[in-house]
Design an enzyme around this catalytic site. Structure first.
Site, PDB file in Angstrom:
ATOM      1  N   GLY A   1       4.780   1.112   4.765  1.00 44.69           N
ATOM      2  CA  GLY A   1       6.177   1.799   4.745  1.00 44.69           C
ATOM      3  C   GLY A   1       7.193   0.918   4.111  1.00 44.69           C
ATOM      4  O   GLY A   1       8.051   1.285   3.127  1.00 44.69           O
TER       5      GLY A   1
ATOM      6  N   ASN B   1       0.825  -1.200   0.051  1.00 47.37           N
ATOM      7  CA  ASN B   1      -0.106  -0.044   0.018  1.00 47.37           C
ATOM      8  C   ASN B   1       0.988   1.305   0.057  1.00 47.37           C
ATOM      9  O   ASN B   1       1.727   1.310   1.048  1.00 47.37           O
ATOM     10  CB  ASN B   1      -0.827   0.210   1.212  1.00 47.37           C
ATOM     11  CG  ASN B   1      -1.652   1.274   1.458  1.00 47.37           C
ATOM     12  OD1 ASN B   1      -1.642   2.168   0.676  1.00 47.37           O
ATOM     13  ND2 ASN B   1      -2.309   1.368   2.771  1.00 47.37           N
ATOM     14  N   TRP B   2       1.061   2.048  -1.130  1.00 47.95           N
ATOM     15  CA  TRP B   2       1.748   2.972  -1.190  1.00 47.95           C
ATOM     16  C   TRP B   2       1.427   4.358  -0.479  1.00 47.95           C
ATOM     17  O   TRP B   2       1.860   5.399  -0.678  1.00 47.95           O
ATOM     18  CB  TRP B   2       1.953   3.241  -2.681  1.00 47.95           C
ATOM     19  CG  TRP B   2       2.996   2.286  -3.470  1.00 47.95           C
ATOM     20  CD1 TRP B   2       3.601   1.229  -2.806  1.00 47.95           C
ATOM     21  CD2 TRP B   2       3.364   2.325  -4.814  1.00 47.95           C
ATOM     22  NE1 TRP B   2       4.278   0.522  -3.849  1.00 47.95           N
ATOM     23  CE2 TRP B   2       4.361   1.390  -4.936  1.00 47.95           C
ATOM     24  CE3 TRP B   2       3.183   3.314  -5.898  1.00 47.95           C
ATOM     25  CZ2 TRP B   2       4.850   1.032  -6.406  1.00 47.95           C
ATOM     26  CZ3 TRP B   2       3.713   3.118  -7.153  1.00 47.95           C
ATOM     27  CH2 TRP B   2       4.483   1.729  -7.358  1.00 47.95           C
ATOM     28  N   LYS B   3      -0.056   4.285  -0.006  1.00 45.99           N
ATOM     29  CA  LYS B   3      -0.628   5.420   0.617  1.00 45.99           C
ATOM     30  C   LYS B   3      -0.371   6.626  -0.287  1.00 45.99           C
ATOM     31  O   LYS B   3      -0.585   6.595  -1.627  1.00 45.99           O
ATOM     32  CB  LYS B   3      -0.033   5.594   2.156  1.00 45.99           C
ATOM     33  CG  LYS B   3      -0.038   4.392   2.840  1.00 45.99           C
ATOM     34  CD  LYS B   3       0.301   4.454   4.341  1.00 45.99           C
ATOM     35  CE  LYS B   3       0.452   3.151   5.069  1.00 45.99           C
ATOM     36  NZ  LYS B   3       0.211   3.512   6.392  1.00 45.99           N
TER      37      LYS B   3
ATOM     38  N   GLU C   1      -5.425  -5.654  10.663  1.00 49.26           N
ATOM     39  CA  GLU C   1      -4.320  -4.576  10.677  1.00 49.26           C
ATOM     40  C   GLU C   1      -4.423  -3.815  12.044  1.00 49.26           C
ATOM     41  O   GLU C   1      -5.331  -2.930  12.005  1.00 49.26           O
ATOM     42  CB  GLU C   1      -4.280  -3.511   9.423  1.00 49.26           C
ATOM     43  CG  GLU C   1      -3.937  -4.280   8.260  1.00 49.26           C
ATOM     44  CD  GLU C   1      -3.451  -3.210   7.415  1.00 49.26           C
ATOM     45  OE1 GLU C   1      -2.447  -3.394   6.908  1.00 49.26           O
ATOM     46  OE2 GLU C   1      -4.548  -2.138   6.884  1.00 49.26           O
TER      47      GLU C   1
ATOM     48  N   SER D   1       3.323  -2.473  10.167  1.00 49.27           N
ATOM     49  CA  SER D   1       4.953  -2.318  10.130  1.00 49.27           C
ATOM     50  C   SER D   1       5.548  -3.537  10.000  1.00 49.27           C
ATOM     51  O   SER D   1       6.630  -4.124  10.684  1.00 49.27           O
ATOM     52  CB  SER D   1       5.244  -1.936  11.740  1.00 49.27           C
ATOM     53  OG  SER D   1       4.905  -0.764  12.239  1.00 49.27           O
TER      54      SER D   1
ATOM     55  N   GLY E   1       2.247   1.897  11.036  1.00 48.77           N
ATOM     56  CA  GLY E   1       3.007   2.985  10.616  1.00 48.77           C
ATOM     57  C   GLY E   1       3.800   3.475  11.856  1.00 48.77           C
ATOM     58  O   GLY E   1       4.425   4.496  12.001  1.00 48.77           O
TER      59      GLY E   1
ATOM     60  N   GLU F   1      -6.713   3.958   8.106  1.00 46.64           N
ATOM     61  CA  GLU F   1      -6.796   5.533   7.709  1.00 46.64           C
ATOM     62  C   GLU F   1      -8.012   6.139   7.263  1.00 46.64           C
ATOM     63  O   GLU F   1      -8.266   7.190   7.436  1.00 46.64           O
ATOM     64  CB  GLU F   1      -5.375   5.698   6.808  1.00 46.64           C
ATOM     65  CG  GLU F   1      -4.370   5.770   7.774  1.00 46.64           C
ATOM     66  CD  GLU F   1      -2.910   4.991   6.937  1.00 46.64           C
ATOM     67  OE1 GLU F   1      -2.814   5.268   5.619  1.00 46.64           O
ATOM     68  OE2 GLU F   1      -2.032   4.735   7.631  1.00 46.64           O
TER      69      GLU F   1
HETATM   70  C1  PEP Z   1      -0.627  -0.314   5.773  1.00 46.92           C
HETATM   71  O1  PEP Z   1      -0.815   0.905   5.336  1.00 46.92           O
HETATM   72  O2  PEP Z   1      -1.705  -0.895   5.582  1.00 46.92           O
HETATM   73  C2  PEP Z   1       0.324  -0.461   6.823  1.00 46.92           C
HETATM   74  C3  PEP Z   1       0.094  -1.519   7.289  1.00 46.92           C
HETATM   75  O3  PEP Z   1       1.147   0.370   6.835  1.00 46.92           O
HETATM   76  P1  PEP Z   1       2.611  -0.010   7.573  1.00 46.92           P
HETATM   77  O4  PEP Z   1       3.281  -1.219   6.959  1.00 46.92           O
HETATM   78  O5  PEP Z   1       3.436   1.175   7.422  1.00 46.92           O
HETATM   79  O6  PEP Z   1       2.530  -0.148   9.192  1.00 46.92           O
END
Ligand code: PEP
Length: 251
Positions: free
Chosen positions: A235, A9-11, A167, A213, A173, A97
């Site tokens: 990330g 997921n590049w957000k 999640e 993460s 994050g 988010e």
């Molecule tokens: C995500 O964006 O779904 C996510 C799990 O982010 P990160 O890996 O940065 O915690």
């Protein structure tokens, strides 16, 4: 047999130039990868350009969100049909988010799940508890509600196209990962809940991926767990070396 599913997921990171460059590096770096599904979710403005790079590769394209209406005066939104027209196969729905910054609730997310399936997109339903909910011992009730409402009116026949991403919000994050044991316990609870809502065979086949993460140094431990079928990586998906190592997990 549940095929591993590793997704990025590049957000709201990367632009057209850096996104295309990363997509090219991922295509080149995963040519030898077998027996797992790979998917990336760039931002909306990058989808068409990244789709061109992914064409003919084993990496599939997903969107980070969509709206449930087919078309209309919904400024700033994108429909399932629009996403299909730029070669998306998957869509993230109910990402934390979206839930917590943009106030999306379970009822809205359910409408999106139904619209995605109707439009031919495969939904990845993201669920997970806040830190205070976990500390109050409410993880299971929160997750049960997210699943029960999120899947309202979803036909059993659609389940081969559905993925659940667990999640925990406190792990996204933040650099804090759920231990593989903690994540596996919640995944097992998700599987039991879906078995209760539908059937054991549907829940046994459904892929449940973990996000929060995920990094090169924790992916192998997570993927070794019985109920963890893949990862949704934020990330850690933004740098080619990191994401390619995650895709090439060993367990
Ligand atoms: C995500 O964006 O779904 C996510 C799990 O982010 P990160 O890996 O940065 O915690």
């Amino acid at each position: 047999m549940r095929y591993p599913f590793i997704s990025g997921n590049w957000k709201m990171f990367l632009n057209k130039t850096s996104g295309v460059e990363l997509a090219k590096a991922l295509v080149n770096g995963t040519k030898d990868v077998k027996d797992r599904d790979i998917m990336i979710c760039p931002g909306f403005p990058l989808l068409s350009d990244v789709a061109e790079i992914l064409a003919g590769s084993q990496i599939q394209l997903g969107a980070q969100n969509m709206y449930y209406e087919k078309e209309g005066a919904f400024t700033g939104e994108a429909s399932a049909e629009m996403l299909m027209s730029v070669s998306c196969s998957y869509v993230l729905l109910g990402h934390s988010e979206r839930r917590h910054i943009f106030h999306e609730n379970n009822e809205l997310i359910n409408k999106k799940v139904l619209a995605a399936l109707q439009g031919g997109l495969k939904p990845i339903l993201c669920i997970g508890e806040l830190l205070e909910e976990r500390e109050a011992g409410n993880t299971e009730s929160v997750v049960r509600e997210q699943l029960t409402t999120g899947f309202t009116d979803v036909n059993a026949a659609h389940f081969s196209d559905i993925i659940v991403a667990y999640e925990p919000v406190w792990a996204i994050g933040t650099g804090k990962t759920a231990t593989p044991e903690d994540a596996d316990n919640v995944h097992s609870f998700i599987r039991k809940t879906v078995a209760g809502l539908y059937s054991k065979s549907i829940s046994d086949e459904m892929r449940i991926i973990y996000g929060g993460s995920v990094k090169p140094d924790n992916i192998d431990g997570l993927m070794a767990k019985e109920n963890i079928d893949g990862a949704l990586v934020g990330g850690g998906s933004l740098k080619q070396d990191s994401f390619i190592r995650i895709i090439k997990f060993e367990s």
